[in-house]
Write a protein that holds these residues in place. Structure first.
Motif, PDB file in Angstrom:
ATOM      1  N   LEU A 221     -31.437  48.051  57.093  1.00  0.00           N
ATOM      2  CA  LEU A 221     -30.191  47.441  56.657  1.00  0.00           C
ATOM      3  C   LEU A 221     -30.355  46.911  55.236  1.00  0.00           C
ATOM      4  CD1 LEU A 221     -29.245  45.458  59.908  1.00  0.00           C
ATOM      5  CD2 LEU A 221     -28.577  47.785  59.249  1.00  0.00           C
ATOM      6  N   PHE A 222     -29.234  46.653  54.572  1.00  0.00           N
ATOM      7  CA  PHE A 222     -29.267  46.258  53.171  1.00  0.00           C
ATOM      8  C   PHE A 222     -28.389  45.020  52.948  1.00  0.00           C
ATOM      9  CE2 PHE A 222     -29.934  50.786  53.479  1.00  0.00           C
ATOM     10  CZ  PHE A 222     -31.020  51.003  52.653  1.00  0.00           C
ATOM     11  N   GLY A 223     -28.734  44.280  51.919  1.00  0.00           N
ATOM     12  CA  GLY A 223     -27.941  43.128  51.521  1.00  0.00           C
ATOM     13  C   GLY A 223     -27.694  43.148  50.023  1.00  0.00           C
ATOM     14  N   LEU A 224     -26.490  42.777  49.614  1.00  0.00           N
ATOM     15  CA  LEU A 224     -26.148  42.716  48.193  1.00  0.00           C
ATOM     16  C   LEU A 224     -25.253  41.498  47.981  1.00  0.00           C
ATOM     17  CD1 LEU A 224     -25.131  45.646  45.889  1.00  0.00           C
ATOM     18  CD2 LEU A 224     -23.769  43.551  45.900  1.00  0.00           C
ATOM     19  N   THR A 225     -25.617  40.687  47.003  1.00  0.00           N
ATOM     20  CA  THR A 225     -24.820  39.488  46.728  1.00  0.00           C
ATOM     21  C   THR A 225     -24.220  39.547  45.336  1.00  0.00           C
ATOM     22  OG1 THR A 225     -26.713  38.218  45.873  1.00  0.00           O
ATOM     23  CG2 THR A 225     -26.250  38.052  48.245  1.00  0.00           C
ATOM     24  N   SER A 226     -23.098  38.862  45.201  1.00  0.00           N
ATOM     25  CA  SER A 226     -22.422  38.719  43.918  1.00  0.00           C
ATOM     26  C   SER A 226     -22.723  37.331  43.358  1.00  0.00           C
ATOM     27  CB  SER A 226     -20.911  38.893  44.092  1.00  0.00           C
ATOM     28  OG  SER A 226     -20.424  37.946  45.022  1.00  0.00           O
ATOM     29  N   PRO A 227     -22.609  37.164  42.051  1.00  0.00           N
ATOM     30  CA  PRO A 227     -22.850  35.829  41.476  1.00  0.00           C
ATOM     31  C   PRO A 227     -21.745  34.865  41.881  1.00  0.00           C
ATOM     32  CG  PRO A 227     -22.047  37.338  39.793  1.00  0.00           C
ATOM     33  CD  PRO A 227     -22.292  38.166  41.014  1.00  0.00           C
ATOM     34  N   LEU A 228     -22.093  33.590  42.014  1.00  0.00           N
ATOM     35  CA  LEU A 228     -21.068  32.577  42.208  1.00  0.00           C
ATOM     36  C   LEU A 228     -20.343  32.383  40.881  1.00  0.00           C
ATOM     37  CD1 LEU A 228     -22.878  29.918  44.428  1.00  0.00           C
ATOM     38  CD2 LEU A 228     -21.355  31.772  45.133  1.00  0.00           C
ATOM     39  N   ILE A 229     -19.028  32.408  40.932  1.00  0.00           N
ATOM     40  CA  ILE A 229     -18.242  32.420  39.704  1.00  0.00           C
ATOM     41  C   ILE A 229     -17.868  31.009  39.277  1.00  0.00           C
ATOM     42  CG2 ILE A 229     -16.143  33.269  38.596  1.00  0.00           C
ATOM     43  CD1 ILE A 229     -18.144  35.440  39.279  1.00  0.00           C
ATOM     44  N   ALA A 230     -18.256  30.678  38.065  1.00  0.00           N
ATOM     45  CA  ALA A 230     -17.814  29.443  37.430  1.00  0.00           C
ATOM     46  C   ALA A 230     -17.132  29.829  36.122  1.00  0.00           C
ATOM     47  CB  ALA A 230     -18.993  28.522  37.162  1.00  0.00           C
ATOM     48  N   THR A 231     -16.246  28.990  35.639  1.00  0.00           N
ATOM     49  CA  THR A 231     -15.577  29.271  34.372  1.00  0.00           C
ATOM     50  C   THR A 231     -16.542  29.018  33.218  1.00  0.00           C
ATOM     51  OG1 THR A 231     -14.729  27.026  34.115  1.00  0.00           O
ATOM     52  CG2 THR A 231     -13.388  28.570  35.393  1.00  0.00           C
ATOM     53  N   ALA A 232     -16.140  29.440  32.033  1.00  0.00           N
ATOM     54  CA  ALA A 232     -17.004  29.280  30.855  1.00  0.00           C
ATOM     55  C   ALA A 232     -17.343  27.817  30.603  1.00  0.00           C
ATOM     56  CB  ALA A 232     -16.327  29.887  29.635  1.00  0.00           C
ATOM     57  N   SER A 233     -16.446  26.912  31.003  1.00  0.00           N
ATOM     58  CA  SER A 233     -16.697  25.480  30.789  1.00  0.00           C
ATOM     59  C   SER A 233     -17.514  24.866  31.922  1.00  0.00           C
ATOM     60  CB  SER A 233     -15.366  24.731  30.652  1.00  0.00           C
ATOM     61  OG  SER A 233     -14.602  24.844  31.840  1.00  0.00           O
ATOM     62  N   GLY A 234     -17.874  25.695  32.927  1.00  0.00           N
ATOM     63  CA  GLY A 234     -18.718  25.220  34.015  1.00  0.00           C
ATOM     64  C   GLY A 234     -17.982  24.782  35.256  1.00  0.00           C
TER      65      GLY A 234
END
Length: 417
Positions: A221-234
């Motif tokens: 089996l495989f796992g793939l994660t996406s980055p947690l999204i924050a705005t440019a100002s954090g």
């Protein structure tokens, strides 16, 4: 950027969806030579998802657009436990009836982004209550609990952060990662699902499922994660001063949704176009290269494309036109949010600060007073100078409404009800 054989992996990397992957080369090979079935789980803690879940929905959309099969897993079972990932305290326990109502509320959103059916790449929807609710607890622990060590479970961020802060972590929540791993195994058995997708905060839970599948099913089996999204100002994606940006239209209308995207920070425009729209990469490169005031045109493209995907093209274009009339021509837009107040209150007159609070343009009377003192409050495009000035029926425009504005971008029409 590494070159991949499969459209799936190429698209995900080109558009910025990938944070970690358990075996990228082997997953790429699988995706290049056949249909990969993948899932993401969504717990039913509210009757609508908010824009913080949109990246995961878009991941499933990209999967299907490149020829693979998405599974939307409703957490009818795991919602009863509560995922401790990123939480400072235990979730409020919901009744079965509340969970069922929440599930009904969020199911329809996925039909806007995915194509469901019986074809090989058509999306499917599953509910983990179908297998979790009927588990025999002792048998389950004997069969699956022995594959998890407390030593390792204590190292996962979802557990360690809570303990480091000396905040309680219940035994109920501690079970969540085992149940999520078991979900992956059940989906592998029932749907030949080989990939779990999720946010980077789910990495430990996903790896647990990959390892459990290998141990009890001898499956890769495989796992793939996406980055947690924050705005440019954090700031955290989707968190605004006015609260969550909901995906259900009865929670948040098309105009307010359009405005959320229109207010994107300059530095985020290109990234959000890649993640949250289907625009071609060449067009996005041209739009994100715009500078100065011209970047606002790119923001309008982003807002209209993102709103069209959720609310439909007609609603998106109506929202864009309402914004144009409101901001560029100073006219009232027909799609502005409407707030009704009792006609008797308007007859008596409502203090300005209280009307702004009631209409949702301030979260408290104190915030409304500060807005007015700072010169940011307008009634019918005229600045309000006295926070206690009564706003009454004499302020109604020809269309029977009063236009309230907080700053340049937030507007509400008040009408007698």
């Amino acid at each position: 950027m590494p070159g991949f054989k499969s459209d799936f992996m190429n698209v995900l990397h080109e558009r910025g969806y990938v944070h970690q992957c358990t075996d990228a080369a082997e997953l790429d090979d699988r995706a290049a030579n056949g249909i990969v079935t993948a899932y993401i789980g969504f717990d039913c803690t509210a009757d609508s998802l908010h824009v913080g879940s949109l990246l995961q929905i878009m991941l499933l959309r990209r999967l299907q657009m490149t020829g693979h099969r998405p599974i939307v897993l409703m957490g009818g079972g795991t919602t009863k436990v509560g995922d401790p990932s990123g939480k400072d305290s235990a979730r409020q326990l919901l009744s079965d009836a509340q969970i069922a109502a929440n599930m009904a509320g969020i199911r329809s959103v996925f039909e806007k982004f995915l194509s469901f059916g019986d074809g090989p790449a058509d999306a499917a929807m599953a509910n983990n209550a179908d297998w979790l609710d009927s588990l025999a607890y002792v048998d389950f622990l004997r069969e699956y609990g022995r594959h998890f060590t407390i030593n390792r479970m204590l190292t996962f961020d979802s557990v360690r952060l809570r303990l480091d802060r000396e905040q309680p972590l219940t035994f109920l929540e501690f079970n969540y990662m085992i149940l999520q791993a078991y979900d992956f195994v059940e989906l592998a058995r029932r749907y030949d699902c080989s990939l779990q997708l999720g946010g980077s905060d789910q990495w430990g839970n996903i790896v647990n499922g990959v390892e459990l599948g290998r141990r009890v099913e001898q499956r890769e089996l495989f796992g793939l994660t996406s980055p947690l999204i924050a705005t440019a100002s954090g700031a955290k994606m989707g968190k605004t001063a006015q609260g969550a940006v909901w995906l259900n239209a009865d929670r948040l209308g098309a105009y307010d949704y359009w405005q959320f995207w229109r207010n994107t920070e300059d530095a985020d425009v290109g990234r959000f176009l890649r993640l949250f729209t289907d625009l071609p990469l060449d067009d996005i490169a041209r739009l994100e290269a715009l500078e100065g005031a011209e970047i606002n045109e790119a923001k309008k493209v982003l807002a209209t494309a993102a709103t069209a995907m959720l609310h439909g093209r007609e609603a998106a274009e109506a929202a864009a036109e309402t914004a144009r009339r409101t901001f560029e021509e100073g006219k009232l837009g027909g799609d502005l949010p409407v707030f009704e107040v009792p006609a008797s209150d308007l007859e008596r007159g409502i203090p300005a600060f209280d009307l702004f609070r009631r209409a949702g343009l301030a979260t408290s009377g104190g915030e409304a007073r500060r807005l007015i003192k700072g010169g940011g409050a307008r009634v019918n495009d005229r600045q309000v100078k006295d926070e206690n000035a009564p706003i009454g029926a004499d302020a109604l425009n020809a269309d029977g409404s009063i236009k309230l504005s907080a700053g340049k971008k937030r507007h509400v029409l008040v009408r007698p009800g």
